[in-house]
Design a protein around this motif. Structure first.
Motif, PDB file in Angstrom:
ATOM      1  N   ALA A  98      29.010  10.806  -7.309  1.00 15.23           N
ATOM      2  CA  ALA A  98      29.330  10.886  -5.883  1.00 15.23           C
ATOM      3  C   ALA A  98      28.607   9.796  -5.099  1.00 15.23           C
ATOM      4  O   ALA A  98      29.214   9.082  -4.289  1.00 15.23           O
ATOM      5  CB  ALA A  98      28.956  12.270  -5.342  1.00 15.23           C
ATOM      6  N   LEU A  99      27.318   9.641  -5.338  1.00 19.02           N
ATOM      7  CA  LEU A  99      26.547   8.612  -4.632  1.00 19.02           C
ATOM      8  C   LEU A  99      27.009   7.214  -5.009  1.00 19.02           C
ATOM      9  O   LEU A  99      27.140   6.340  -4.144  1.00 19.02           O
ATOM     10  CB  LEU A  99      25.061   8.794  -4.920  1.00 19.02           C
ATOM     11  N   LEU A 100      27.267   6.989  -6.293  1.00 23.31           N
ATOM     12  CA  LEU A 100      27.728   5.673  -6.732  1.00 23.31           C
ATOM     13  C   LEU A 100      29.035   5.286  -6.040  1.00 23.31           C
ATOM     14  O   LEU A 100      29.230   4.129  -5.663  1.00 23.31           O
ATOM     15  CB  LEU A 100      27.916   5.658  -8.245  1.00 23.31           C
ATOM     16  N   SER A 101      29.910   6.266  -5.836  1.00 23.27           N
ATOM     17  CA  SER A 101      31.190   5.967  -5.194  1.00 23.27           C
ATOM     18  C   SER A 101      31.011   5.502  -3.756  1.00 23.27           C
ATOM     19  O   SER A 101      31.841   4.743  -3.239  1.00 23.27           O
ATOM     20  CB  SER A 101      32.113   7.189  -5.246  1.00 23.27           C
ATOM     21  N   PHE A 117      30.513   7.584  13.766  1.00 25.97           N
ATOM     22  CA  PHE A 117      31.505   8.160  12.863  1.00 25.97           C
ATOM     23  C   PHE A 117      30.808   8.772  11.650  1.00 25.97           C
ATOM     24  O   PHE A 117      29.884   8.177  11.093  1.00 25.97           O
ATOM     25  CB  PHE A 117      32.504   7.093  12.413  1.00 25.97           C
ATOM     26  N   ILE A 118      31.279   9.963  11.252  1.00 25.07           N
ATOM     27  CA  ILE A 118      30.703  10.653  10.102  1.00 25.07           C
ATOM     28  C   ILE A 118      31.791  10.880   9.066  1.00 25.07           C
ATOM     29  O   ILE A 118      32.798  11.545   9.338  1.00 25.07           O
ATOM     30  CB  ILE A 118      30.092  12.010  10.498  1.00 25.07           C
ATOM     31  N   ALA A 119      31.588  10.324   7.876  1.00 22.71           N
ATOM     32  CA  ALA A 119      32.461  10.598   6.733  1.00 22.71           C
ATOM     33  C   ALA A 119      31.820  11.709   5.911  1.00 22.71           C
ATOM     34  O   ALA A 119      30.637  11.641   5.577  1.00 22.71           O
ATOM     35  CB  ALA A 119      32.644   9.344   5.880  1.00 22.71           C
ATOM     36  N   VAL A 120      32.587  12.730   5.616  1.00 16.45           N
ATOM     37  CA  VAL A 120      32.083  13.909   4.909  1.00 16.45           C
ATOM     38  C   VAL A 120      32.557  13.878   3.463  1.00 16.45           C
ATOM     39  O   VAL A 120      33.697  13.506   3.178  1.00 16.45           O
ATOM     40  CB  VAL A 120      32.565  15.198   5.594  1.00 16.45           C
ATOM     41  N   MET A 121      31.684  14.256   2.542  1.00 17.34           N
ATOM     42  CA  MET A 121      32.108  14.500   1.160  1.00 17.34           C
ATOM     43  C   MET A 121      31.118  15.450   0.502  1.00 17.34           C
ATOM     44  O   MET A 121      29.996  15.645   0.999  1.00 17.34           O
ATOM     45  CB  MET A 121      32.218  13.198   0.357  1.00 17.34           C
ATOM     46  N   ASP A 122      31.547  16.089  -0.586  1.00 18.73           N
ATOM     47  CA  ASP A 122      30.663  16.975  -1.338  1.00 18.73           C
ATOM     48  C   ASP A 122      29.968  16.187  -2.443  1.00 18.73           C
ATOM     49  O   ASP A 122      30.378  15.082  -2.800  1.00 18.73           O
ATOM     50  CB  ASP A 122      31.456  18.141  -1.935  1.00 18.73           C
ATOM     51  N   SER A 123      28.938  16.788  -3.004  1.00 15.79           N
ATOM     52  CA  SER A 123      28.090  16.049  -3.937  1.00 15.79           C
ATOM     53  C   SER A 123      28.652  15.976  -5.353  1.00 15.79           C
ATOM     54  O   SER A 123      27.987  15.468  -6.255  1.00 15.79           O
ATOM     55  CB  SER A 123      26.684  16.659  -3.974  1.00 15.79           C
ATOM     56  N   ASP A 124      29.877  16.481  -5.545  1.00 13.26           N
ATOM     57  CA  ASP A 124      30.541  16.267  -6.832  1.00 13.26           C
ATOM     58  C   ASP A 124      31.891  15.574  -6.656  1.00 13.26           C
ATOM     59  O   ASP A 124      32.707  15.542  -7.581  1.00 13.26           O
ATOM     60  CB  ASP A 124      30.721  17.596  -7.582  1.00 13.26           C
TER      61      ASP A 124
END
Length: 293
Positions: free
Chosen positions: A42-45, A109-116
């Protein structure tokens, strides 16, 4: 509609936001049951984006494992962007953790994503370009590809209508907005008090309807910009008495706010009552009918 934030106030925010600075925070929450390798992906992406975000805010929802800590430490050394960590002493749940993260984010601006999740390389660039071209927008999302965590095979594509009015109509029936694929204006997210306080489900659904009730305008990019892991366990968690109760509270709240009329409230609540009682296999079939490509 919602009394705490008027449609006129939403227009005022749109006018003020016509001065574009384009800086982006990414909000990710994680907890101790996250697989370290998924957190790494997730972080690498995000670190590999064609337009790297200006910061990443990682909310750690309670104590985590040393393997996870090591991954976070490694990315904190990476100078492609800044990784800011917010630690919570105990697990408070996704909605509250995300709301804490929204306040910790520094940029417009906030982009949201989960950690997987795995964001596509051009996600940030494409979403921020839409905001630049359309300053009246409050939220920009995209399609979500779902894949099985064991086989790695793609299972569904969660699609969403492109334009605001069609998105609102679809939201009457189900949550068509993929939360891990959204980019939202921070100021408006704070003004509507962020994600809903539902323990098991609908915290993101509630957030989207509050934004709409506040005069927010949505747009969905008609392509896949995020890949999301799914499993049979997730479908099992979408049933049971607790989820049924959360469903009813959520829809009753937005019937009272004016989003649903009485006919819509009764009909949709009845449909979801039956759906939540179905076995996981049947839920999976219905998801396939609605999303599969």
């Amino acid at each position: 509609m919602n009394d705490i934030f008027s449609f006129e106030t939403g227009k005022e925010l749109q006018k003020k936001n016509s001065i574009f600075n384009g800086k982006v925070s990414v909000l990710i929450t994680t907890y101790k049951y996250e697989k370290p390798e998924n957190l790494d992906e997730a972080l690498l992406s995000m670190y590999s984006q064609t337009r790297v975000p200006d910061e990443i805010v990682m909310v750690i929802d309670g104590p985590i494992l040393e393997e996870q800590e090591e991954i976070i430490r490694n990315y904190m050394k990476d100078d492609r962007t800044q990784l800011n960590v917010v630690r919570l002493e105990e697990n408070v749940g996704r909605g509250i953790a995300k709301n804490i993260g929204i306040h910790a984010c520094q940029f417009e601006f906030i982009a949201v994503m989960d950690s997987d999740d795995i964001s596509m390389p051009e996600r940030i660039e494409k979403q921020i370009n839409i905001f630049k071209s359309h300053p009246e927008l409050s939220l920009v999302a995209a399609w979500q590809a779902e894949f099985d965590d064991l086989s790695k095979q793609q299972t569904f594509i969660k699609k969403c209508p492109q334009y605001h009015d069609d998105i609102v109509k679809a939201l009457k029936w189900r949550n068509v907005v993929p939360n891990p694929a959204i980019m939202v204006r921070r100021e408006l997210a704070i003004a509507v008090d962020g994600y809903g306080d539902f323990k098991l489900i609908n915290e993101d659904y509630d957030f989207f309807i509050k934004l709409i009730e506040a005069g927010g305008k949505f747009y969905n990019i008609q392509e896949i910009l995020i890949r999301v892991r799914t499993s049979m366990d997730q479908r099992k968690r979408r049933g049971g008495k607790g989820v049924i109760l959360d469903d009813f509270k959520f829809r009753h709240k937005h019937y009272k706010s004016g989003f649903y009329n009485i006919f819509e409230f009764l009909l949709i609540s009845s449909v979801y009552f039956v759906f939540r009682l179905m076995p996981a296999f049947s839920k999976g079939f219905l998801y396939k009918v609605n999303r599969a490509v």
